[in-house]
Design a protein around this motif. Structure first.
Motif, PDB file in Angstrom:
ATOM      1  N   SER A 140       0.832  -1.211   0.000  1.00 45.93           N
ATOM      2  CA  SER A 140       0.000   0.000   0.000  1.00 45.93           C
ATOM      3  C   SER A 140       0.862   1.255   0.000  1.00 45.93           C
ATOM      4  CB  SER A 140      -0.915   0.026   1.221  1.00 45.93           C
ATOM      5  OG  SER A 140      -1.775  -1.065   1.219  1.00 45.93           O
ATOM      6  N   ALA A 141       1.873   1.291   0.847  1.00 45.34           N
ATOM      7  CA  ALA A 141       2.756   2.453   0.911  1.00 45.34           C
ATOM      8  C   ALA A 141       3.513   2.641  -0.398  1.00 45.34           C
ATOM      9  CB  ALA A 141       3.727   2.312   2.077  1.00 45.34           C
ATOM     10  N   VAL A 160       2.519   1.714  -3.449  1.00 42.37           N
ATOM     11  CA  VAL A 160       1.581   2.190  -4.472  1.00 42.37           C
ATOM     12  C   VAL A 160       1.274   3.667  -4.270  1.00 42.37           C
ATOM     13  CG1 VAL A 160      -0.800   1.984  -5.295  1.00 42.37           C
ATOM     14  CG2 VAL A 160       0.578  -0.066  -4.952  1.00 42.37           C
ATOM     15  N   ILE A 161       1.047   4.071  -3.033  1.00 43.89           N
ATOM     16  CA  ILE A 161       0.755   5.484  -2.752  1.00 43.89           C
ATOM     17  C   ILE A 161       1.963   6.352  -3.088  1.00 43.89           C
ATOM     18  CG2 ILE A 161       0.330   7.123  -0.869  1.00 43.89           C
ATOM     19  CD1 ILE A 161      -1.443   4.914   0.392  1.00 43.89           C
ATOM     20  N   PHE A 162       3.163   5.896  -2.729  1.00 45.65           N
ATOM     21  CA  PHE A 162       4.379   6.651  -3.044  1.00 45.65           C
ATOM     22  C   PHE A 162       4.561   6.778  -4.553  1.00 45.65           C
ATOM     23  CE2 PHE A 162       8.948   6.805  -3.926  1.00 45.65           C
ATOM     24  CZ  PHE A 162       9.263   7.979  -3.259  1.00 45.65           C
ATOM     25  N   TYR A 208       2.224   6.600  -6.933  1.00 43.81           N
ATOM     26  CA  TYR A 208       1.169   7.472  -7.454  1.00 43.81           C
ATOM     27  C   TYR A 208       1.506   8.938  -7.178  1.00 43.81           C
ATOM     28  CZ  TYR A 208      -3.364   9.729  -7.994  1.00 43.81           C
ATOM     29  OH  TYR A 208      -4.373  10.575  -8.371  1.00 43.81           O
ATOM     30  N   TYR A 209       1.900   9.233  -5.939  1.00 42.91           N
ATOM     31  CA  TYR A 209       2.203  10.616  -5.578  1.00 42.91           C
ATOM     32  C   TYR A 209       3.416  11.133  -6.348  1.00 42.91           C
ATOM     33  CZ  TYR A 209       2.863  14.781  -2.778  1.00 42.91           C
ATOM     34  OH  TYR A 209       2.999  16.084  -2.384  1.00 42.91           O
ATOM     35  N   TRP A 226       2.370  11.889  -9.783  1.00 41.05           N
ATOM     36  CA  TRP A 226       1.493  13.054  -9.740  1.00 41.05           C
ATOM     37  C   TRP A 226       2.311  14.340  -9.665  1.00 41.05           C
ATOM     38  CZ3 TRP A 226      -1.922  14.329  -4.920  1.00 41.05           C
ATOM     39  CH2 TRP A 226      -2.781  15.384  -5.209  1.00 41.05           C
ATOM     40  N   SER A 240      -0.535  17.097   5.897  1.00 39.87           N
ATOM     41  CA  SER A 240      -0.053  15.917   6.633  1.00 39.87           C
ATOM     42  C   SER A 240       0.995  16.311   7.666  1.00 39.87           C
ATOM     43  CB  SER A 240       0.552  14.899   5.670  1.00 39.87           C
ATOM     44  OG  SER A 240      -0.408  14.469   4.758  1.00 39.87           O
TER      45      SER A 240
END
Length: 81
Positions: free
Chosen positions: A14-15, A17-19, A21-22, A25, A54
């Motif tokens: 999860s971390a 994938v989020i990293f 994506y960000y 982006w 955050s």
């Protein structure tokens, strides 16, 4: 019930994938010319607010946590004088 190993894998994936994506982006968005790719991401200006909010939440939470835990120590010191 998930084992600790399965939970760790889930958190790591999860971390990652989020990293990814960000990172795409923030770094890749200005270079995308295809509208279909740009539709996958929010506005580029929002990308700067994500770490700012955050960070504020983290620092605020850390401050509240610290004040809450040293409060008893400070009260005991004041009573002993």
């Amino acid at each position: 019930m998930l084992s600790d190993r399965e939970k760790g894998k889930f958190i790591l994936i999860s971390a990652s994938v989020i990293f990814l994506y960000y990172t795409l982006w923030v770094i890749g968005y200005p270079f995308f010319e295809d509208d279909r790719l740009k539709a996958m991401f929010m506005s580029h200006s929002i990308a700067l607010f994500v770490p700012a909010i955050s960070g504020l939440i983290f620092i605020g939470g850390l401050t509240i946590f610290t004040i809450y835990h040293i409060r008893l120590h400070l009260n005991n010191k004041a009573k002993n004088r």
